[in-house]
Scaffold this active site. Structure first.
Site, PDB file in Angstrom:
ATOM      1  N   HIS A 181       0.846  -1.196   0.000  1.00 48.89           N
ATOM      2  CA  HIS A 181       0.000   0.000   0.000  1.00 48.89           C
ATOM      3  C   HIS A 181       0.879   1.243   0.000  1.00 48.89           C
ATOM      4  CE1 HIS A 181      -3.290  -2.757   1.706  1.00 48.89           C
ATOM      5  NE2 HIS A 181      -3.437  -2.614   0.399  1.00 48.89           N
ATOM      6  N   GLU A 184       1.725   3.675   2.984  1.00 52.56           N
ATOM      7  CA  GLU A 184       2.225   3.081   4.225  1.00 52.56           C
ATOM      8  C   GLU A 184       3.759   3.136   4.242  1.00 52.56           C
ATOM      9  OE1 GLU A 184      -0.013  -0.601   4.439  1.00 52.56           O
ATOM     10  OE2 GLU A 184      -1.905   0.502   4.232  1.00 52.56           O
ATOM     11  N   HIS A 315       2.403  -3.617   6.869  1.00 52.67           N
ATOM     12  CA  HIS A 315       1.400  -2.568   6.632  1.00 52.67           C
ATOM     13  C   HIS A 315       1.440  -1.569   7.778  1.00 52.67           C
ATOM     14  CE1 HIS A 315      -0.912  -4.574   3.328  1.00 52.67           C
ATOM     15  NE2 HIS A 315      -0.299  -5.631   3.830  1.00 52.67           N
ATOM     16  N   GLU A 388       0.492  -4.809  11.108  1.00 50.10           N
ATOM     17  CA  GLU A 388       0.076  -3.411  10.974  1.00 50.10           C
ATOM     18  C   GLU A 388       0.883  -2.622  11.999  1.00 50.10           C
ATOM     19  OE1 GLU A 388      -2.159  -2.175   8.836  1.00 50.10           O
ATOM     20  OE2 GLU A 388      -3.683  -3.695   8.417  1.00 50.10           O
TER      21      GLU A 388
HETATM   22  O1  0X9 Z   1      -6.730  -4.493   4.384  1.00 49.57           O
HETATM   23  C1  0X9 Z   1      -5.535  -4.732   4.204  1.00 49.57           C
HETATM   24  O2  0X9 Z   1      -5.056  -5.079   3.128  1.00 49.57           O
HETATM   25  C2  0X9 Z   1      -4.576  -4.614   5.388  1.00 49.57           C
HETATM   26  N1  0X9 Z   1      -4.939  -3.474   6.195  1.00 49.57           N
HETATM   27  S1  0X9 Z   1      -4.551  -1.983   5.630  1.00 49.57           S
HETATM   28  O3  0X9 Z   1      -5.157  -1.001   6.508  1.00 49.57           O
HETATM   29  N2  0X9 Z   1      -2.980  -1.781   5.734  1.00 49.57           N
HETATM   30  O4  0X9 Z   1      -4.969  -1.888   4.276  1.00 49.57           O
HETATM   31  C3  0X9 Z   1      -4.708  -5.849   6.246  1.00 49.57           C
HETATM   32  C4  0X9 Z   1      -4.268  -7.077   5.565  1.00 49.57           C
HETATM   33  C5  0X9 Z   1      -4.186  -8.189   6.540  1.00 49.57           C
HETATM   34  N3  0X9 Z   1      -4.339  -9.449   5.922  1.00 49.57           N
HETATM   35  C6  0X9 Z   1      -5.557  -9.935   5.678  1.00 49.57           C
HETATM   36  N4  0X9 Z   1      -6.630  -9.286   6.009  1.00 49.57           N
HETATM   37  N5  0X9 Z   1      -5.633 -11.120   5.123  1.00 49.57           N
HETATM   38 ZN    ZN Z   2      -1.819  -1.857   4.073  1.00 53.52          ZN
END
Ligand code: 0X9
Ligand code: ZN
Ligand code: CA
Ligand code: CA
Length: 440
Positions: A181, A184, A315, A388
């Site tokens: 992302h 980040e 992240h 995170e």
């Molecule tokens: O939503 C995401 O891709 C991640 N959070 S963010 O706020 N950085 O965008 C979390 C990804 C964690 N992994 C899974 N949810 N499988």
């Molecule tokens: Zn992310």
């Protein structure tokens, strides 16, 4: 064969992941976070060039993982989960759309989003220069290779750290990916910290020396260089998340962490709308950046055996340690046995104890599909976690914490990284099942 072929299933404890979330939410609620005072249309922000740039809103009445999944299914991306609200990033059109759907949005004061300046973080060019420096200074320990190109043709680089780095030795391999992302940026700083720490402490710190010598460590410091560069190119932050690939219908960019080829688009954990911040792309691996890293991972299958055993995808923000699956609320599912789940939970919890993050199954936050961690586990048997990083809430600067916290918040993860490297020989060792899964 995978390095730790799965044996018979054994009984194990049920996951307490929902409890973990409840505790996390409780903690967040107890931490006095000033409620937003600004409301209505976005005000001009010190961090963003154009008045229409995306900014953060608190959405009230969103309290459970089902509530959060429903909001995410409506195409919003959730930055932060609180006790009975969430924080989302939205531009004016997106905010209007969410309000039309019945959500109540309150804009966060823009001052809170202005904690940093682009100069606080390294540019992608600077990252590549630091990688080159590390290779020059530690030629026996560090090598780098271009593994492919982004949508805009930027080189995506993998860095290898190990003794006898030029030789593909028979050592457990560990992968770290950063910056899927764009906004980040702190995660890319985490890559630079890890590179510096593992090289400078090799020969000085016995634990680092032992782990670097007995593992082959791969860093992909920026999976999304186009997005990273775009986010800061104007001189102020754009709150950009995706890559920079135009979409057929409308919008620019694919959410790389919804584009991986396991249960892609299965479960309402991504969007089919090219304008959404969680757009999953036109098909699995349709984003060049995802195809490049996926090809790299497939290339680590040597003699039919995936060499990589463990992985962290970095992240920001919320200070969490997350494990698969994200596409289902179920604790166990096809390819994820009770022992697998117990090992994920034990290792994730052990890492979280070193950095103070909150450990949980990723779907306890909200459902996601097409994420890298689900794919790495399901298709390659790699113990894959998503971290995170700092801050825990938008009050700490959200995606843009100030430069003065970078050293503290990257080194905060030192022990977690070393712990994962340690367990990479047999992650099932964390539940005492090494004989069953990893032979003798
Ligand atoms: O939503 C995401 O891709 C991640 N959070 S963010 O706020 N950085 O965008 C979390 C990804 C964690 N992994 C899974 N949810 N499988
Ligand atoms: Zn992310
Ligand atoms: Ca080696
Ligand atoms: Ca090897």
């Amino acid at each position: 064969m995978r390095p730790f072929p799965r044996g018979r299933r054994t009984t194990t404890v049920a996951a307490a992941a929902s409890l973990a979330l409840a505790l996390a939410i409780g903690t967040q609620a107890a931490t006095a976070t000033p409620s937003p005072t600004a409301d209505g249309p976005p005000a001009a922000s010190a961090t963003t060039a154009d008045a229409d740039a995306a900014r953060q809103y608190e959405v009230s009445g969103v309290a459970t993982r089902a509530d959060r999944t429903a909001l995410a299914r409506d195409g919003a991306v959730i930055d932060e989960a609180r006790a009975d609200s969430v924080i989302v990033t939205a531009d004016r059109a997106e905010a209007t759309r969410l309000r039309a759907l019945g959500y109540e949005l309150a804009a966060l004061p823009s001052a809170r989003q202005a904690a940093a300046a682009p100069e606080d973080y390294h540019t992608y060019e600077e990252v590549l220069a630091l990688v080159d420096d590390a290779v020059a200074q530690h030629p026996d320990l560090v090598s780098s290779q271009v593994i492919g190109q982004s949508y805009e043709g930027t080189d995506i680089v993998a860095v290898k750290i190990s003794d006898n780095v030029a030789t593909d030795e028979d050592e457990p391999e560990v992968l770290f990916t950063y910056g899927q992302h764009a906004r980040e940026h702190l995660t890319v700083e985490m890559a630079l910290y890890t590179l510096a720490e593992l090289t400078s402490q090799h020969g000085a710190d016995p634990q680092v020396t032992e782990l670097v010598d007995s593992r082959e460590i791969w860093l992909v410091p920026s999976v999304n260089p186009d997005g990273k560069t775009y986010d800061t190119a104007s001189g102020s932050f754009r709150n950009w998340r995706k890559n920079r690939q135009p979409n057929p219908g409308s919008g620019i960019g694919t959410d790389l962490n919804r584009n991986w080829a396991y249960e892609w688009g299965c479960c309402g954990g991504s969007s089919g709308n090219g304008s959404s911040d969680t757009y999953r792309g036109s098909g699995p691996e349709s984003a060049p950046e995802v195809a490049v890293v996926a090809d790299f991972v497939r290339g680590r299958v040597v003699g039919g055996e995936q060499q990589i055993t463990a992985h962290i995808d970095w992240h920001t923000y919320s200070e969490l340690v997350l494990w698969p699956y994200g596409y289902t609320y179920d604790d166990t599912a096809p390819g994820l046995t009770e022992d697998d789940q117990a090992a994920f939970e034990a290792l994730g919890t052990a890492m979280a104890e070193t950095n103070g993050y909150t450990p949980m199954q990723s779907s306890d936050l909200y459902i996601t599909d097409g994420t890298i961690d689900d794919w790495l586990w399901a298709e390659h048997g790699i113990f894959s976690f998503a971290f995170e990083m700092y801050p825990s809430s938008s009050a700490g600067g959200g995606f843009y914490p100030p430069g003065e916290v970078i050293d503290r918040e990257t080194s905060r993860n030192r022990e977690a990284v070393l712990l994962l490297l340690d367990y990479a020989d047999c992650p099932y060792r964390v539940i005492g099942a090494e004989e069953q899964y990893c032979g003798a």
